[in-house]
Design a protein around this motif. Structure first.
Motif, PDB file in Angstrom:
ATOM      1  N   UNK A  39      41.118  45.234  41.687  1.00 51.10           N
ATOM      2  CA  UNK A  39      41.694  46.240  42.837  1.00 51.10           C
ATOM      3  C   UNK A  39      43.353  45.716  43.180  1.00 51.10           C
ATOM      4  N   UNK A  40      43.931  46.500  43.823  1.00 49.73           N
ATOM      5  CA  UNK A  40      45.264  46.325  44.046  1.00 49.73           C
ATOM      6  C   UNK A  40      45.604  45.089  44.958  1.00 49.73           C
ATOM      7  N   UNK A  41      44.351  44.787  46.002  1.00 49.70           N
ATOM      8  CA  UNK A  41      44.153  43.727  46.754  1.00 49.70           C
ATOM      9  C   UNK A  41      44.193  42.516  46.071  1.00 49.70           C
ATOM     10  N   UNK A  42      43.902  42.194  44.882  1.00 47.46           N
ATOM     11  CA  UNK A  42      43.665  41.162  44.202  1.00 47.46           C
ATOM     12  C   UNK A  42      42.260  40.703  43.965  1.00 47.46           C
ATOM     13  N   UNK A  43      41.396  41.778  44.122  1.00 46.25           N
ATOM     14  CA  UNK A  43      39.922  41.787  43.706  1.00 46.25           C
ATOM     15  C   UNK A  43      39.856  41.271  42.016  1.00 46.25           C
ATOM     16  N   UNK A  44      39.063  40.620  41.951  1.00 45.61           N
ATOM     17  CA  UNK A  44      38.345  40.237  40.668  1.00 45.61           C
ATOM     18  C   UNK A  44      36.929  39.903  40.460  1.00 45.61           C
ATOM     19  N   UNK A  45      35.926  40.503  40.347  1.00 46.80           N
ATOM     20  CA  UNK A  45      34.733  40.195  40.583  1.00 46.80           C
ATOM     21  C   UNK A  45      33.972  40.926  39.226  1.00 46.80           C
ATOM     22  N   UNK A  46      32.819  40.214  39.090  1.00 50.01           N
ATOM     23  CA  UNK A  46      31.769  40.642  38.187  1.00 50.01           C
ATOM     24  C   UNK A  46      30.448  40.842  38.950  1.00 50.01           C
ATOM     25  N   UNK A  47      29.507  41.636  38.416  1.00 53.04           N
ATOM     26  CA  UNK A  47      28.167  42.013  38.673  1.00 53.04           C
ATOM     27  C   UNK A  47      27.250  41.148  38.201  1.00 53.04           C
ATOM     28  N   UNK A  48      26.634  40.034  38.962  1.00 52.66           N
ATOM     29  CA  UNK A  48      26.021  38.854  38.239  1.00 52.66           C
ATOM     30  C   UNK A  48      24.703  39.458  37.570  1.00 52.66           C
ATOM     31  N   UNK A  49      23.931  40.451  38.215  1.00 49.45           N
ATOM     32  CA  UNK A  49      22.807  40.950  37.546  1.00 49.45           C
ATOM     33  C   UNK A  49      23.312  41.663  36.272  1.00 49.45           C
ATOM     34  N   UNK A  98      35.574  35.910  40.240  1.00 49.58           N
ATOM     35  CA  UNK A  98      36.191  35.523  39.085  1.00 49.58           C
ATOM     36  C   UNK A  98      37.196  34.827  39.072  1.00 49.58           C
ATOM     37  N   UNK A  99      37.801  33.904  38.161  1.00 47.88           N
ATOM     38  CA  UNK A  99      39.060  33.307  37.961  1.00 47.88           C
ATOM     39  C   UNK A  99      40.279  34.258  38.668  1.00 47.88           C
ATOM     40  N   UNK A 100      40.302  35.471  38.357  1.00 48.42           N
ATOM     41  CA  UNK A 100      41.305  36.710  38.504  1.00 48.42           C
ATOM     42  C   UNK A 100      41.100  36.968  39.700  1.00 48.42           C
ATOM     43  N   UNK A 101      40.334  36.571  40.730  1.00 48.57           N
ATOM     44  CA  UNK A 101      40.241  37.301  42.159  1.00 48.57           C
ATOM     45  C   UNK A 101      41.465  36.328  42.730  1.00 48.57           C
ATOM     46  N   UNK A 102      42.406  36.899  43.632  1.00 52.01           N
ATOM     47  CA  UNK A 102      43.627  36.217  44.245  1.00 52.01           C
ATOM     48  C   UNK A 102      43.260  36.548  45.715  1.00 52.01           C
TER      49      UNK A 102
END
Length: 459
Positions: A39-49, A98-102
């Motif tokens: 996301x533009x806010x720096x989100x960088x996430x993965x769905x664990x399941x 994830x590592x990409x999340x700022x």
């Protein structure tokens, strides 16, 4: 002997079967793409399941093809820095950060380490949004439900499949909470993270092996009783897979992201060499460390350009790039995803410069590629200052394997150093297998590398 190697990446999950020398066997590869939410806010996430489901599909595919027969060891390369809050039963309380999340930032008024340099020398890291010292307090304030403990993506996946899932020294070093010398959680780092007793994973001893839970052993009987080695951080595994396992040879790896790294022998208890303020240091295993710099951009630069710039496809793109000089032309600041530590630039800091009405989409792509080359050259000089004389460089990773032009651009930027290219795109899986086998020292001999401008191989 056959080895099942898993690559728990950011853009995909892969399972492949290797021979006794960690070379991929033809056709024994299963791959599933995973969705990284950004996301533009720096989100960088993965769905664990969903991520776990993709890995299960890979194992099912390999089993259906008969590829799991005679497997005697399972090794894994897994992304560093991820974190997931879980309940008592191990189920997720949110997405994987994830590592990409700022987005993570220290709580208002919080103070960092008492001695920032001493902290950096002990842990190889900084008080930074990439590490658990900042991520855990940030997650506590934003997680609904009671957090029983924190795990990384690899521990979540292994915890769902195996009888036990301690955290490897390699993965633990990527949290920023590990003392690299004592191989135990660092008290000051844990205090900064607000980590209470029992909230952190158990640390895996040397030679640890896990086993499938009974229900999974019934699903994949070929793996029943087979030992699973502790996961290796993806950067460390890539260095080993590239044959870069001593200070004379440095790896430049370009996958989804990119990094430049050097491995040195460092047994537990030995004092680490002094670390440059601009570089990080993590563990490969109980006997080796890896030092380097990482960048949020790599193959994702091509993915963005391919999506937005209407590039030619397939061979036509290579033909168009071949007409673009590897030096000069447009340039770029490739921090599209922000800075990796120690930098703090937010996502959206990228720039492309030197454009005219005559600039083509292919020339813009070339400028992005050159921009990453420039970052690597600067940090390689810091690594090189640690040794007597210039080092050799091995290019590796799927992005440079797919682009002859990018390999040539790196060769020009890194001159006059000798620059090699690792032909095997599965360097992470290969390296993880060699670490699990205790054969890090054999990696240089086994690496399938050649010069970017000739066919001879130093191995």
């Amino acid at each position: 002997m056959k080895i099942l190697a898993l690559d728990l990446g950011t853009s995909s999950v892969r399972g492949l079967v290797l021979d006794a020398d960690a070379r991929p066997l033809p056709g024994a590869l299963a791959r599933r793409r995973v969705t990284l939410t950004v996301g533009e806010d720096g989100t960088g996430t993965l769905d664990a399941v969903g991520y776990l489901a993709c890995l299960v599909e890979c194992l099912d595919e390999l089993a259906a093809g008969g590829h799991l027969r005679d497997v005697q060891l399972v090794a894994a390369s897994a992304q560093w820095h991820s974190v997931l809050p879980v309940r008592n039963d191990g189920t997720p309380l949110g997405p994987v950060l994830a590592w990409l999340d700022t987005r993570p930032e220290p709580p208002p008024g919080a103070a960092g380490p008492a001695d920032a340099d001493a902290f950096h020398q002990r842990t190889g890291t900084w008080w930074h949004r990439c590490y658990w010292t900042v991520r855990l307090p940030w997650l506590r304030d934003r997680t609904a439900g009671r957090i029983a403990r924190f795990v990384g993506l690899a521990e979540y996946v292994f915890g769902a499949l195996l009888d036990t899932a301690p955290m490897s020294m390699s993965q633990a070093s990527g949290t920023g909470l590990l003392d690299l010398r004592t191989l135990d959680w660092d008290p000051e780092a844990c205090a900064l993270a607000g980590a209470h007793a029992g909230e952190l994973p158990e640390l895996a001893p040397a030679g640890w092996r896990g086993r499938l839970r009974p229900e999974h052993a019934r699903r994949w009987p070929q793996l029943a009783g087979v030992g699973w080695a502790a996961p290796v951080g993806d950067g460390a595994a890539s260095n080993v897979g590239s044959g870069c396992v001593d200070p004379t040879r440095v790896a430049v790896t370009v996958g989804t992201s990119a990094a430049v790294r050097m491995i040195e022998a460092l047994p537990a208890g030995a004092p680490p060499p002094r670390l440059s303020p601009q570089l990080w240091r993590y563990r490969v295993d109980h006997n080796h460390v890896v030092t380097g710099a990482a960048y949020s951009s790599g193959g994702n630069l091509f993915a963005w350009a391919n999506r937005e710039l209407r590039l030619p496809e397939g061979p036509a793109l290579d033909e168009a790039l071949a007409l673009v000089p590897v030096v000069g032309g447009s340039s770029a600041n490739v921090r599209f995803g922000g800075d990796r530590p120690p930098g703090v630039a937010p996502a959206g800091s990228g720039e492309v410069r030197g454009l005219s009405f005559g600039t083509t989409s292919v020339e813009i792509l070339a400028g992005l590629m050159r921009g990453l080359c420039d970052l690597v050259v600067t940090d390689l000089a810091l690594l090189e200052s640690r040794v007597d004389g210039p080092v050799e460089v091995v290019l590796g990773g799927g992005a440079v394997a797919a682009s002859p032009w990018w390999r040539a651009a790196f060769g020009a930027a890194l001159a006059p150093r000798r620059v090699w290219h690792q032909r095997n795109p599965e360097i992470g899986a290969t390296g993880a297998a060699l670490v699990a086998l205790g054969r890090v020292g054999d990696a240089a001999r086994l690496a399938d590398i050649g010069r970017t401008d000739e066919t001879a191989s130093p191995s």
